[in-house]
Design a protein around this motif. Structure first.
Motif, PDB file in Angstrom:
ATOM      1  N   UNK A 163      -3.902   6.434  -4.223  1.00 12.48           N
ATOM      2  CA  UNK A 163      -3.849   5.392  -5.112  1.00 12.48           C
ATOM      3  C   UNK A 163      -4.424   5.281  -5.849  1.00 12.48           C
ATOM      4  N   UNK A 164      -6.026   6.278  -5.783  1.00  6.94           N
ATOM      5  CA  UNK A 164      -7.096   6.419  -6.967  1.00  6.94           C
ATOM      6  C   UNK A 164      -6.719   6.972  -8.379  1.00  6.94           C
ATOM      7  N   UNK A 165      -5.977   8.581  -7.478  1.00 11.51           N
ATOM      8  CA  UNK A 165      -4.907   9.052  -8.822  1.00 11.51           C
ATOM      9  C   UNK A 165      -3.762   8.661  -9.596  1.00 11.51           C
ATOM     10  N   UNK A 166      -3.557   7.405  -8.990  1.00 12.91           N
ATOM     11  CA  UNK A 166      -2.705   6.246 -10.074  1.00 12.91           C
ATOM     12  C   UNK A 166      -3.511   5.350 -10.863  1.00 12.91           C
ATOM     13  N   UNK A 167      -4.437   5.249 -10.074  1.00  9.32           N
ATOM     14  CA  UNK A 167      -5.146   4.293 -10.870  1.00  9.32           C
ATOM     15  C   UNK A 167      -5.848   5.521 -11.973  1.00  9.32           C
ATOM     16  N   UNK A 168      -6.314   6.144 -12.044  1.00 11.04           N
ATOM     17  CA  UNK A 168      -6.677   7.381 -12.907  1.00 11.04           C
ATOM     18  C   UNK A 168      -5.653   7.251 -14.186  1.00 11.04           C
ATOM     19  N   UNK A 169      -4.419   7.253 -13.784  1.00 12.72           N
ATOM     20  CA  UNK A 169      -2.794   7.444 -14.470  1.00 12.72           C
ATOM     21  C   UNK A 169      -3.120   6.395 -15.406  1.00 12.72           C
ATOM     22  N   UNK A 170      -2.661   5.223 -14.532  1.00 18.75           N
ATOM     23  CA  UNK A 170      -2.153   4.164 -15.788  1.00 18.75           C
ATOM     24  C   UNK A 170      -3.123   2.573 -15.655  1.00 18.75           C
ATOM     25  N   UNK A 171      -4.504   3.153 -15.250  1.00 16.47           N
ATOM     26  CA  UNK A 171      -5.971   1.823 -15.795  1.00 16.47           C
ATOM     27  C   UNK A 171      -5.780   1.979 -17.258  1.00 16.47           C
ATOM     28  N   UNK A 172      -5.652   0.741 -17.505  1.00 21.45           N
ATOM     29  CA  UNK A 172      -6.161   0.326 -19.226  1.00 21.45           C
ATOM     30  C   UNK A 172      -7.249   1.307 -19.699  1.00 21.45           C
ATOM     31  N   UNK A 173      -8.157   1.738 -18.551  1.00 21.11           N
ATOM     32  CA  UNK A 173      -9.966   1.805 -18.622  1.00 21.11           C
ATOM     33  C   UNK A 173     -10.257   1.124 -19.691  1.00 21.11           C
ATOM     34  N   UNK A 174      -9.993  -0.327 -19.343  1.00 11.21           N
ATOM     35  CA  UNK A 174     -11.344  -1.638 -19.593  1.00 11.21           C
ATOM     36  C   UNK A 174     -11.623  -1.817 -18.385  1.00 11.21           C
ATOM     37  N   UNK A 175     -13.131  -2.116 -18.762  1.00  9.60           N
ATOM     38  CA  UNK A 175     -13.600  -2.871 -17.085  1.00  9.60           C
ATOM     39  C   UNK A 175     -13.077  -4.181 -16.719  1.00  9.60           C
ATOM     40  N   UNK A 220       1.314  -1.155  -0.013  1.00 12.47           N
ATOM     41  CA  UNK A 220      -0.130  -0.236   0.166  1.00 12.47           C
ATOM     42  C   UNK A 220       0.468   1.431   0.292  1.00 12.47           C
ATOM     43  N   UNK A 221       2.300   0.979   1.045  1.00  9.42           N
ATOM     44  CA  UNK A 221       3.140   1.883   0.706  1.00  9.42           C
ATOM     45  C   UNK A 221       3.657   2.701  -0.165  1.00  9.42           C
ATOM     46  N   UNK A 222       3.873   1.237  -0.964  1.00  5.54           N
ATOM     47  CA  UNK A 222       4.811   1.551  -2.194  1.00  5.54           C
ATOM     48  C   UNK A 222       4.341   2.032  -3.569  1.00  5.54           C
ATOM     49  N   UNK A 223       2.158   1.656  -3.427  1.00  6.36           N
ATOM     50  CA  UNK A 223       1.424   1.726  -4.155  1.00  6.36           C
ATOM     51  C   UNK A 223       1.759   3.767  -4.742  1.00  6.36           C
ATOM     52  N   UNK A 230      -1.968  -4.750  -6.610  1.00 12.96           N
ATOM     53  CA  UNK A 230      -2.931  -3.414  -6.242  1.00 12.96           C
ATOM     54  C   UNK A 230      -3.856  -3.056  -6.032  1.00 12.96           C
ATOM     55  N   UNK A 231      -4.902  -3.951  -7.438  1.00 14.31           N
ATOM     56  CA  UNK A 231      -6.583  -4.058  -7.475  1.00 14.31           C
ATOM     57  C   UNK A 231      -7.224  -3.776  -5.755  1.00 14.31           C
ATOM     58  N   UNK A 232      -6.717  -5.378  -5.225  1.00 15.08           N
ATOM     59  CA  UNK A 232      -6.890  -5.926  -4.220  1.00 15.08           C
ATOM     60  C   UNK A 232      -6.910  -4.818  -3.385  1.00 15.08           C
ATOM     61  N   UNK A 233      -5.089  -4.225  -3.255  1.00 18.16           N
ATOM     62  CA  UNK A 233      -5.159  -3.251  -2.178  1.00 18.16           C
ATOM     63  C   UNK A 233      -6.006  -1.846  -1.892  1.00 18.16           C
ATOM     64  N   UNK A 234      -6.532  -1.306  -3.048  1.00 18.12           N
ATOM     65  CA  UNK A 234      -7.033  -0.405  -3.455  1.00 18.12           C
ATOM     66  C   UNK A 234      -8.971  -0.893  -3.597  1.00 18.12           C
ATOM     67  N   UNK A 235      -8.735  -1.966  -3.779  1.00 18.20           N
ATOM     68  CA  UNK A 235     -10.427  -2.801  -3.014  1.00 18.20           C
ATOM     69  C   UNK A 235     -10.465  -2.631  -2.534  1.00 18.20           C
ATOM     70  N   UNK A 236     -10.019  -3.068  -1.194  1.00 22.00           N
ATOM     71  CA  UNK A 236      -9.871  -3.095   0.620  1.00 22.00           C
ATOM     72  C   UNK A 236      -9.535  -1.357   1.200  1.00 22.00           C
ATOM     73  N   UNK A 237      -9.159  -0.516   0.629  1.00 17.80           N
ATOM     74  CA  UNK A 237      -9.315   0.635   0.780  1.00 17.80           C
ATOM     75  C   UNK A 237     -10.427   1.208   0.912  1.00 17.80           C
TER      76      UNK A 237
END
Length: 206
Positions: free
Chosen positions: A97-109, A17-20, A55-62
Motif C-alpha cells: 500500500x505504501x509503495x502504491x501511494x508513493x507511485x500514485x499520490x499527487x504529492x500535495x499534502x 485492503x486486498x484489492x488496493x 484508500x486513505x482510510x485503509x492506509x491510515x488504519x494499517x
C-alpha cells in the motif's frame, strides 16, 4: 437477519485492503471490492465517500495498527525493531500500500497526510520523553528522534519492498532464509545507531 452495518464496513474494508494492495489506487475496481465484500457499491460510497478516501482510510488504519501493536522503546531498541520487523513480515499488505501511494499520490499534502504526520511526531516525542537524544539541545531532540525513527523504518521496510533482490544479494535459496539473516542484521544496526546517538551522553540502549 437484520442488517449489520459494522459487519458490512468490515467486509468492505478487508476486501478493499486486498484489492488496493494488489492493484493500487488507479487499478482497483469498486465493483470487485463490492463483489468480494458481498456489499453493493452504494454502501461503499455511503461509508467512505470515494475510492480515494477508502484508500486513505485503509492506509491510515494499517499505520495506526502498527503504531498500536509495536512501540519503539528507547531502552530496548533492538527488541522493538525486531518486533516491528516481524509485524511487517506478517502484514505484507502495508508495504504494498505504501509503495502504491508513493507511485500514485499527487504529492500535495491532504488531510490524511496531516493526521499521519501528527501521529509520527507523537511517536518521536515519546522517544524523546523516554530519553532518546537527550545529549542534544532540547530544541533539536525531536528532529533527531524523527530521523532515527525513519532510519529504523527504512532498514526494515526495504527488505519487504524488494524481497527478490534481498534473496539474490544475500545468496540465499529462499525468501525465508534471507529474511532471517536480515532480521538479525537490522536489529544489530538499530542497536548500533541508537548507541552512537547516545554515546556522547552516556546513554545505553540494550
Amino acid at each position: 437477519m437484520a442488517y449489520d452495518a459494522e459487519d458490512t464496513r468490515r467486509r468492505i474494508f478487508d476486501a478493499a485492503a486486498a484489492e488496493f494492495a494488489e492493484h493500487g489506487l488507479a487499478g482497483a475496481r469498486v465493483d470487485r471490492i463490492a463483489t468480494v465484500a458481498r456489499a453493493n457499491k452504494q454502501a461503499i460510497y455511503l461509508y467512505y465517500g470515494s475510492k480515494e478516501k477508502l484508500f486513505a482510510a485503509i492506509l491510515r488504519a494499517k499505520l495506526e495498527e502498527v503504531h498500536v501493536c509495536v512501540a519503539v522503546d528507547p531502552d530496548a531498541v533492538g527488541e522493538s525493531v525486531g518486533q516491528l520487523f516481524d509485524w511487517y513480515q506478517e502484514h505484507p499488505e502495508l508495504i504494498r500500500l505504501l509503495l502504491w501511494e508513493a507511485l500514485e499520490a499527487s504529492g500535495e499534502p491532504d488531510e490524511s497526510e496531516r493526521e499521519r504526520r501528527d501521529g509520527f511526531r507523537e511517536k518521536a516525542c515519546r522517544l524523546v520523553d523516554g530519553g532518546m537524544a537527550r545529549h542534544l539541545p532540547e530544541a533539536t531532540r525531536v528532529r533527531a528522534a524523527q530521523d532515527l525513527l525513519f532510519t529504523f523504518m527504512g532498514l526494515i521496510a526495504w527488505n519487504f519492498a524488494v524481497p527478490r533482490m534481498c534473496r539474490m544479494i544475500l545468496d540465499e535459496e529462499t525468501d525465508q532464509a534471507a529474511l532471517a539473516r536480515r532480521r538479525e542484521t537490522v536489529i544489530e544496526a538499530a542497536r548500533a545507531l541508537a548507541t552512537a546517538a547516545g554515546r556522547r551522553h552516556g546513554e545505553v540502549s540494550e
